[in-house]
Design a protein around this motif. Structure first.
Motif, PDB file in Angstrom:
ATOM      1  N   ASP A   7       0.756  -1.288   0.085  1.00 19.25           N
ATOM      2  CA  ASP A   7       0.060  -0.104   0.160  1.00 19.25           C
ATOM      3  C   ASP A   7       0.935   1.243  -0.007  1.00 19.25           C
ATOM      4  N   LEU A   8       0.368   2.302  -0.675  1.00 21.21           N
ATOM      5  CA  LEU A   8       1.241   3.543  -0.534  1.00 21.21           C
ATOM      6  C   LEU A   8       1.287   4.256   0.724  1.00 21.21           C
ATOM      7  N   SER A   9       0.207   3.787   1.847  1.00 25.04           N
ATOM      8  CA  SER A   9       0.173   4.709   2.860  1.00 25.04           C
ATOM      9  C   SER A   9       0.675   3.918   4.075  1.00 25.04           C
ATOM     10  N   MET A  12      -1.939   2.635   6.625  1.00 25.37           N
ATOM     11  CA  MET A  12      -2.607   1.548   6.126  1.00 25.37           C
ATOM     12  C   MET A  12      -1.614   0.485   6.307  1.00 25.37           C
ATOM     13  N   GLY A  28       4.649   0.739  -0.845  1.00 23.78           N
ATOM     14  CA  GLY A  28       5.022   0.736  -2.458  1.00 23.78           C
ATOM     15  C   GLY A  28       3.821   1.242  -3.128  1.00 23.78           C
ATOM     16  N   SER A  29       3.890   1.066  -4.717  1.00 24.58           N
ATOM     17  CA  SER A  29       2.869   1.309  -5.432  1.00 24.58           C
ATOM     18  C   SER A  29       2.493   0.288  -6.445  1.00 24.58           C
ATOM     19  N   MET A  30       1.166  -0.183  -6.595  1.00 26.30           N
ATOM     20  CA  MET A  30       0.845  -0.970  -7.653  1.00 26.30           C
ATOM     21  C   MET A  30       1.434  -0.746  -8.915  1.00 26.30           C
ATOM     22  N   TRP A  46      -8.207  -4.736  -3.770  1.00 33.56           N
ATOM     23  CA  TRP A  46      -9.243  -4.741  -3.172  1.00 33.56           C
ATOM     24  C   TRP A  46      -9.578  -3.144  -2.740  1.00 33.56           C
ATOM     25  N   TYR A  47     -10.570  -2.613  -3.516  1.00 29.11           N
ATOM     26  CA  TYR A  47     -11.005  -1.178  -3.268  1.00 29.11           C
ATOM     27  C   TYR A  47      -9.720  -0.278  -3.345  1.00 29.11           C
ATOM     28  N   SER A  48      -8.731  -0.484  -3.949  1.00 29.53           N
ATOM     29  CA  SER A  48      -7.561   0.146  -4.183  1.00 29.53           C
ATOM     30  C   SER A  48      -7.357   1.064  -5.511  1.00 29.53           C
ATOM     31  N   HIS A  50      -9.698   2.813  -6.982  1.00 27.56           N
ATOM     32  CA  HIS A  50     -10.237   4.001  -7.386  1.00 27.56           C
ATOM     33  C   HIS A  50      -9.693   5.363  -7.096  1.00 27.56           C
ATOM     34  N   HIS A  51      -8.616   5.394  -6.398  1.00 28.98           N
ATOM     35  CA  HIS A  51      -7.812   6.654  -6.332  1.00 28.98           C
ATOM     36  C   HIS A  51      -7.077   6.812  -7.573  1.00 28.98           C
TER      37      HIS A  51
HETATM   38  C1  LIG Z   1     -10.160   2.617   0.121  1.00 25.71           C
HETATM   39  S1  LIG Z   1      -8.599   2.037   0.595  1.00 25.71           S
HETATM   40  C2  LIG Z   1      -8.918   0.229   0.960  1.00 25.71           C
HETATM   41  C3  LIG Z   1      -7.592  -0.277   1.658  1.00 25.71           C
HETATM   42  C4  LIG Z   1      -7.636  -2.004   1.741  1.00 25.71           C
HETATM   43  N1  LIG Z   1      -7.259  -2.575   0.473  1.00 25.71           N
HETATM   44  C5  LIG Z   1      -8.887  -2.486   2.246  1.00 25.71           C
HETATM   45  O1  LIG Z   1      -9.803  -3.007   1.405  1.00 25.71           O
HETATM   46  O2  LIG Z   1      -9.075  -2.203   3.365  1.00 25.71           O
HETATM   47  C6  LIG Z   1      -7.513   2.429  -0.616  1.00 25.71           C
HETATM   48  C7  LIG Z   1      -6.000   2.240  -0.579  1.00 25.71           C
HETATM   49  O3  LIG Z   1      -5.415   2.231  -1.650  1.00 25.71           O
HETATM   50  C8  LIG Z   1      -4.194   2.677  -1.577  1.00 25.71           C
HETATM   51  N2  LIG Z   1      -3.745   2.892  -2.838  1.00 25.71           N
HETATM   52  C9  LIG Z   1      -4.124   3.999  -3.805  1.00 25.71           C
HETATM   53  N3  LIG Z   1      -3.305   3.926  -4.788  1.00 25.71           N
HETATM   54  C10 LIG Z   1      -2.351   3.102  -4.550  1.00 25.71           C
HETATM   55  C11 LIG Z   1      -1.371   2.702  -5.515  1.00 25.71           C
HETATM   56  N4  LIG Z   1      -0.793   3.319  -6.585  1.00 25.71           N
HETATM   57  N5  LIG Z   1      -0.403   1.621  -4.866  1.00 25.71           N
HETATM   58  C12 LIG Z   1      -0.781   1.183  -3.749  1.00 25.71           C
HETATM   59  N6  LIG Z   1      -1.774   1.478  -2.952  1.00 25.71           N
HETATM   60  C13 LIG Z   1      -2.591   2.311  -3.447  1.00 25.71           C
HETATM   61  C14 LIG Z   1      -4.330   3.851  -0.567  1.00 25.71           C
HETATM   62  O4  LIG Z   1      -3.268   4.166   0.092  1.00 25.71           O
HETATM   63  C15 LIG Z   1      -5.438   3.132   0.266  1.00 25.71           C
HETATM   64  O5  LIG Z   1      -4.954   2.537   1.761  1.00 25.71           O
END
Ligand SMILES: C[S@@+](CC[C@H](N)C(=O)[O-])C[C@H]1O[C@@H](n2cnc3c(N)ncnc32)[C@H](O)[C@@H]1O
Length: 145
Positions: A7-9, A12, A28-30, A46-48, A50-51
């Motif tokens: 995860d980027l954060s 998290m 790290g980043s996807m 999983w829900y990752s 949409h940002h």
């Molecule tokens: C809504 S949260 C979902 C977190 C987790 N997957 C879950 O289901 O509880 C979205 C997560 O996507 C991560 N995220 C967004 N873009 C990302 C990227 N390029 N690489 C890794 N993580 C990313 C954010 O940091 C955030 O923690």
């Protein structure tokens, strides 16, 4: 290889390590996974996504295709729709983030363009606690010919 999470954060990552101390989680980043080609048996996104601005999604899905082993599966789940959201309030506090909701057909098309084969799809209409439509796609990296 055992399961690991990215995860980027950092926050998290901290929560994930607390919940699953026996697994490995890294910042790290996807878009650039520290994983070799054809190594992963499966990916859960999983829900990752949409940002991620839509123009960057092909880079994310290309990375999933690169790292999945032939025959490996991606399970993707997220909100769907046709909206760009920039919430200023959430979880009872001020927030600032972007969400890009895309139609499920467009997400499936992007996975197919990355070379994955969509084998199952589920779309859940809003209702009850769900304020927006949600969806899952299961997609497989083909075996080499
Ligand atoms: C809504 S949260 C979902 C977190 C987790 N997957 C879950 O289901 O509880 C979205 C997560 O996507 C991560 N995220 C967004 N873009 C990302 C990227 N390029 N690489 C890794 N993580 C990313 C954010 O940091 C955030 O923690």
């Amino acid at each position: 290889m055992s399961a690991f999470g990215v995860d980027l954060s950092p926050k998290m990552i901290g929560l994930a390590r607390h919940a699953y101390p026996h697994l490995r989680f890294t910042e790290g980043s996807m878009t650039s996974l520290e994983t070799g080609d054809d190594e992963l048996g499966g990916i859960l996104a999983w829900y990752s996504t949409h940002h991620t601005p839509p123009q960057w999604l092909p880079a994310v899905f290309a990375e999933f295709h690169r790292t999945l082993a032939p025959g490996g599966y991606l399970l993707w789940g997220d909100y769907v729709g046709d909206e760009h959201l920039h919430p200023t309030q959430g979880y009872g506090r001020p927030v600032s983030y972007e969400s890009y909701l895309l139609p499920l057909d467009r997400m499936a098309g992007l996975l197919e363009q990355a070379g994955l084969v969509v084998t199952a799809r589920l779309e859940q209409e809003p209702g009850g606690r769900l304020r927006r439509p949600h969806a899952c796609l299961l997609a497989r990296k083909p075996e080499r010919p």
